[in-house]
Design a protein around this motif. Structure first.
Motif, short mmCIF file in Angstrom:
data_model
loop_
_atom_site.label_atom_id
_atom_site.label_comp_id
_atom_site.label_asym_id
_atom_site.label_seq_id
_atom_site.Cartn_x
_atom_site.Cartn_y
_atom_site.Cartn_z
N UNK A 159 -21.08 -55.74 -36.63
CA UNK A 159 -22.32 -55.09 -36.22
C UNK A 159 -22.36 -55.04 -34.70
N UNK A 160 -23.25 -54.21 -34.18
CA UNK A 160 -23.42 -54.16 -32.74
C UNK A 160 -24.47 -55.19 -32.31
N UNK A 161 -24.83 -55.17 -31.05
CA UNK A 161 -25.75 -56.18 -30.52
C UNK A 161 -27.14 -56.09 -31.14
N UNK A 162 -27.46 -54.96 -31.76
CA UNK A 162 -28.76 -54.79 -32.42
C UNK A 162 -28.69 -55.08 -33.91
N UNK A 163 -27.53 -55.46 -34.40
CA UNK A 163 -27.39 -55.77 -35.82
C UNK A 163 -27.05 -54.58 -36.68
N UNK A 164 -26.79 -53.43 -36.08
CA UNK A 164 -26.43 -52.24 -36.85
C UNK A 164 -24.95 -52.30 -37.22
N UNK A 165 -24.64 -52.01 -38.47
CA UNK A 165 -23.26 -52.07 -38.94
C UNK A 165 -22.42 -50.98 -38.27
N UNK A 190 -18.99 -58.53 -27.57
CA UNK A 190 -19.63 -59.83 -27.81
C UNK A 190 -19.11 -60.86 -26.82
N UNK A 191 -17.81 -60.85 -26.57
CA UNK A 191 -17.20 -61.81 -25.66
C UNK A 191 -17.68 -61.61 -24.23
N UNK A 192 -17.81 -60.37 -23.81
CA UNK A 192 -18.28 -60.09 -22.46
C UNK A 192 -19.69 -60.63 -22.26
N UNK A 193 -20.54 -60.45 -23.27
CA UNK A 193 -21.92 -60.95 -23.17
C UNK A 193 -21.94 -62.48 -23.17
N UNK A 194 -21.12 -63.08 -24.05
CA UNK A 194 -21.09 -64.54 -24.13
C UNK A 194 -20.61 -65.16 -22.83
N UNK A 195 -19.57 -64.60 -22.24
CA UNK A 195 -19.03 -65.15 -20.99
C UNK A 195 -19.99 -64.96 -19.82
N UNK A 196 -20.82 -63.93 -19.90
CA UNK A 196 -21.79 -63.68 -18.84
C UNK A 196 -23.00 -64.61 -18.96
N UNK A 197 -23.49 -64.80 -20.19
CA UNK A 197 -24.73 -65.54 -20.38
C UNK A 197 -24.53 -67.00 -20.75
N UNK A 198 -23.37 -67.35 -21.26
CA UNK A 198 -23.10 -68.73 -21.64
C UNK A 198 -21.62 -69.04 -21.41
N UNK A 199 -21.19 -69.12 -20.15
CA UNK A 199 -19.77 -69.31 -19.85
C UNK A 199 -19.18 -70.63 -20.35
N UNK A 200 -20.00 -71.56 -20.79
CA UNK A 200 -19.51 -72.84 -21.29
C UNK A 200 -19.39 -72.86 -22.81
N UNK A 201 -19.30 -71.70 -23.45
CA UNK A 201 -19.28 -71.63 -24.91
C UNK A 201 -18.10 -72.39 -25.51
#
Length: 206
Positions: A159-165, A190-201
């Motif tokens: 799905x995309x960031x809004x949950x749409x398949x 998803x990875x780009x967003x995660x690394x930007x907002x939570x780099x310690x994932x």
């Protein structure tokens, strides 16, 4: 299907919670509702001999860990090696049993998804001899289910960031290139967003 529950991480918030791997109302999937739904594979399906040698394929995956995405490869190779070791010698009726075919094919799929700072998947048995790799970030979900029984199509969903398949497909091919490419687009986002907002994932996987 009795899907084994486990630690599902939200890569953006860094929170880890117990829960179903597929709980989005947008994802209506009979595989997760009906036990052992079997379908015949197309007559043209080609058997890949490497499926019988999961250890060899995992070693090849590890050897590919040089440069971009090497931490991703090391992570999933170690996880698959651990799952295979746990499964060794178990009866096929044991919910922890994983068919070597599933281990080998998932390794082949994941090696195609490696990239710079790609987040790691949660990997666990599906209780029917197969494996599930999953990524979750808020409403965004990416699922790869590789079956132990090759008469059942492997399942790819994103799905995309809004949950749409954006992709939901059964694949009966040995490589599943189209599905992998569709998954890759959303995984990189998803990875780009995660690394930007939570780099310690990565701490979630220690």
């Amino acid at each position: 299907m009795m899907v084994e529950r486990g630690r599902v991480g939200n890569f953006v918030s860094g929170k880890v919670a117990q829960g179903s791997f597929v709980d989005s109302s947008r994802i209506q999937r009979s595989r997760f509702l009906v036990v052992s739904r079997l379908r015949e594979s197309p007559a043209s399906r080609v058997h890949d001999p490497s499926f019988s040698e999961p250890g060899s394929l995992i070693r090849k995956s590890r050897s590919a860990a040089s440069g971009i995405g090497d931490d991703f490869v090391r992570y999933f190779s170690g996880r698959l090696r651990s799952i295979a070791a746990t499964s060794r010698g178990l009866s096929e009726t044991d919910h922890r049993f994983v068919n070597p075919r599933a281990v080998s094919k998932l390794a082949k799929v994941l090696i195609e998804l490696k990239g710079e700072s790609v987040v790691y998947p949660t990997i666990h048995p599906n209780a029917e001899g197969g494996l599930i790799a999953e990524w979750r970030s808020g409403p965004q979900v990416i699922i790869i289910e590789i079956e132990g029984d090759e008469s059942i199509g492997d399942y790819f969903c994103s799905t995309d960031a809004d949950g749409n398949i954006t992709l939901e497909k059964d694949c009966f091919e040995p490589e599943c290139f189209d599905c992998v490419e569709g998954i890759k687009k959303q995984l990189f986002k998803l990875s780009e967003k995660a690394n930007s907002e939570n780099p310690s994932w990565r701490k979630m996987f220690r």
